[in-house]
Enzyme design. Structure first.
Site, PDB file in Angstrom:
ATOM      1  N   ASP A  59       5.218  -7.940  14.993  1.00  0.00           N
ATOM      2  CA  ASP A  59       4.391  -8.440  16.083  1.00  0.00           C
ATOM      3  C   ASP A  59       3.353  -9.423  15.513  1.00  0.00           C
ATOM      4  OD1 ASP A  59       2.528  -8.708  18.155  1.00  0.00           O
ATOM      5  OD2 ASP A  59       2.687  -6.603  18.749  1.00  0.00           O
ATOM      6  N   GLU A 127       2.623 -26.009  31.859  1.00  0.00           N
ATOM      7  CA  GLU A 127       2.024 -25.173  32.916  1.00  0.00           C
ATOM      8  C   GLU A 127       0.522 -25.052  32.770  1.00  0.00           C
ATOM      9  OE1 GLU A 127       3.867 -21.653  34.286  1.00  0.00           O
ATOM     10  OE2 GLU A 127       5.887 -22.374  33.884  1.00  0.00           O
ATOM     11  N   TYR A 153       0.484 -15.989  33.163  1.00  0.00           N
ATOM     12  CA  TYR A 153       1.178 -16.582  32.006  1.00  0.00           C
ATOM     13  C   TYR A 153       0.500 -17.885  31.583  1.00  0.00           C
ATOM     14  CZ  TYR A 153       4.490 -19.703  29.675  1.00  0.00           C
ATOM     15  OH  TYR A 153       5.056 -20.622  28.820  1.00  0.00           O
ATOM     16  N   LYS A 157      -1.555 -18.942  28.108  1.00  0.00           N
ATOM     17  CA  LYS A 157      -1.172 -20.053  27.225  1.00  0.00           C
ATOM     18  C   LYS A 157      -2.335 -21.040  27.072  1.00  0.00           C
ATOM     19  CE  LYS A 157       2.380 -20.841  25.616  1.00  0.00           C
ATOM     20  NZ  LYS A 157       2.967 -20.439  24.296  1.00  0.00           N
ATOM     21  N   ASP A 275       8.778 -16.237  48.388  1.00  0.00           N
ATOM     22  CA  ASP A 275       8.299 -17.159  47.362  1.00  0.00           C
ATOM     23  C   ASP A 275       7.519 -16.435  46.267  1.00  0.00           C
ATOM     24  OD1 ASP A 275       8.017 -19.599  46.177  1.00  0.00           O
ATOM     25  OD2 ASP A 275       6.890 -20.527  47.822  1.00  0.00           O
TER      26      ASP A 275
END
Ligand code: NAD
Ligand code: DAU
Length: 339
Positions: A59, A127, A153, A157, A275
């Protein structure tokens, strides 16, 4: 040259490991991967016996393990692909995204400070810029576009990117960051749009399109992404961010229909489902900087790349069938049964 590739048992990292071993016969490539649900040793089967390759299960957030690896291997370059990468999973359970994507990145950066490094490269995503409106096709993400995230997410990031830049400025760590658009190609985990639609089509299962299917993604063949990262780690300027993308915008519905047609199936398989919450409308990269500064341009256009990808899934049924016949079934049931 010794390069640690984290997340090398995943989709893009796995393609990058293959790409680098093939291109540089004198490089040592070390893959550090926790083998989460998305990590797959079958992706690395061809290179396991290569004397220039070493695989370590671990990890990136495990400080003791990361430090001992740095001490032993004295890497020149780190390319960090390791991350939780699926937006839908981040909506279900954000916490693991913080641990792997943020804490994991900070541990790698600390190791680079402690042991010294020629380059730390962070594999980020478009993104982090949020989304663009569908009716403004004149707008694109540049490196100057403000960070404006939508999902847990993308927030994780973006947090990692900021940390990488902070280590660059505060500790003078030689960092670079790349922000790429949606990838597709071999070894893509079948929870993501393109491989999911190929697998479902081949199994005559419904094709779950979120909302109206009008969201736009800017698709890049994975080998073009690998080539861009190779250029950035060798020729990119320290401290810089590079956007990667090739003007291959398609609506989700266009992508799904292309797959249906290529496989000779019926459009009646398309099923419109609820959605994604917070669903980003359009991603579109302006790749001018990487083109002008490093001479990178995509080599594979979408119409060619999607056919190559479909053929790869036809030729490698065991690879994806092993996945969808395992714990993936529980995931699929949970995410799609009541959608
Ligand atoms: P993936 O989910 O297919 O693979 C991720 C890999 O990282 C897996 O092998 C997994 O086992 C490993 N991993 C996860 N957490 C880890 C940890 N804590 N320690 C060590 N290994 C860990 O992801 P992908 O699609 O190949 O994406 C790779 C990177 O590229 C990610 O950082 C992602 O944000 C970024 N990215 C992806 C895309 C895309 O379209 N897929 C586009 C732009 C950027
Ligand atoms: O832009 C880069 C990003 O691309 C990466 O940072 C992410 O790691 C990667 O997963 C990808 O994110 P997306 O959310 O764009 O990819 P995904 O394949 O999940 O979805 C693509 C589009 O298809 C999106 O608009 C949602 C839609 N979709 C997806 C799935 C899985 C569907 O309509 N049906 C589905 O079943």
């Amino acid at each position: 040259m010794t390069i640690i590739v984290t997340g090398g048992a995943g989709f893009i990292g796995g393609n990058f490991v293959h790409y680098m071993l093939e291109k540089y016969s004198n490089y040592r490539i070390i893959c550090l991967d926790a083998l989460t649900y998305a990590g797959n040793l079958e992706t690395l089967q061809d290179v396991m016996e290569n004397p220039n390759f070493r695989f370590i299960k671990g990890d990136i957030a495990d400080r003791a393990l990361v430090y001992s690896l740095f001490e032993e291997e004295k890497p020149d370059i780190i390319v960090n692909f390791a991350a939780e990468s699926h937006v839908d999973r981040s909506i279900e359970n954000p916490e693991i995204f913080l641990r792997s994507n943020v804490i994991g990145t900070s541990v790698l950066l600390d190791a680079c400070r402690k042991y010294g490094i020629k380059r730390y490269h962070q594999v980020s995503t478009d993104e982090v810029y949020g989304d663009l409106p569908l009716d403004r096709t004149d707008l694109f993400f540049t490196e100057e576009t403000p960070i404006h995230t939508s999902s847990p997410y993308s927030a994780s990031k973006a947090a990692a990117d900021l940390l990488v830049q902070a280590y660059g400025r505060t500790y003078h760590l030689p960092i670079t960051i790349s922000r790429c658009s949606n990838n597709y190609g071999p070894y893509h985990f079948p929870e993501k749009l393109i491989p999911l639609m190929i697998a479902n089509c081949l199994n005559d299962k419904p094709l779950p399109v979120y909302g109206k299917g009008e969201n736009v993604r800017d698709w890049l063949y994975v080998e073009d992404h690998c080539r861009a990262i190779d250029m950035i780690i060798h020729k990119g300027e320290v401290g810089e961010v590079y956007n990667i993308g090739g003007h291959n915008e398609r609506t989700n519905l266009q992508v799904v229909k292309t797959i249906i047609q290529a496989l000779g199936k019926s459009e009646s398989l398309i099923t419109y489902v609820t959605d994604r919450p917070g669903h980003d409308m359009r991603y579109a990269i302006d790749p001018t900087k990487i083109k002008n500064d490093l001479g990178w341009e995509p080599q594979v256009l979408f119409d060619e790349g999607i056919q190559k990808t479909i053929q790869w899934y036809l030729d490698h049924k065991t690879w994806w069938e092993n996945i969808i016949n395992g714990e993936y079934q529980t995931y699929y049931e949970k995410m799609y049964a009541n959608r």
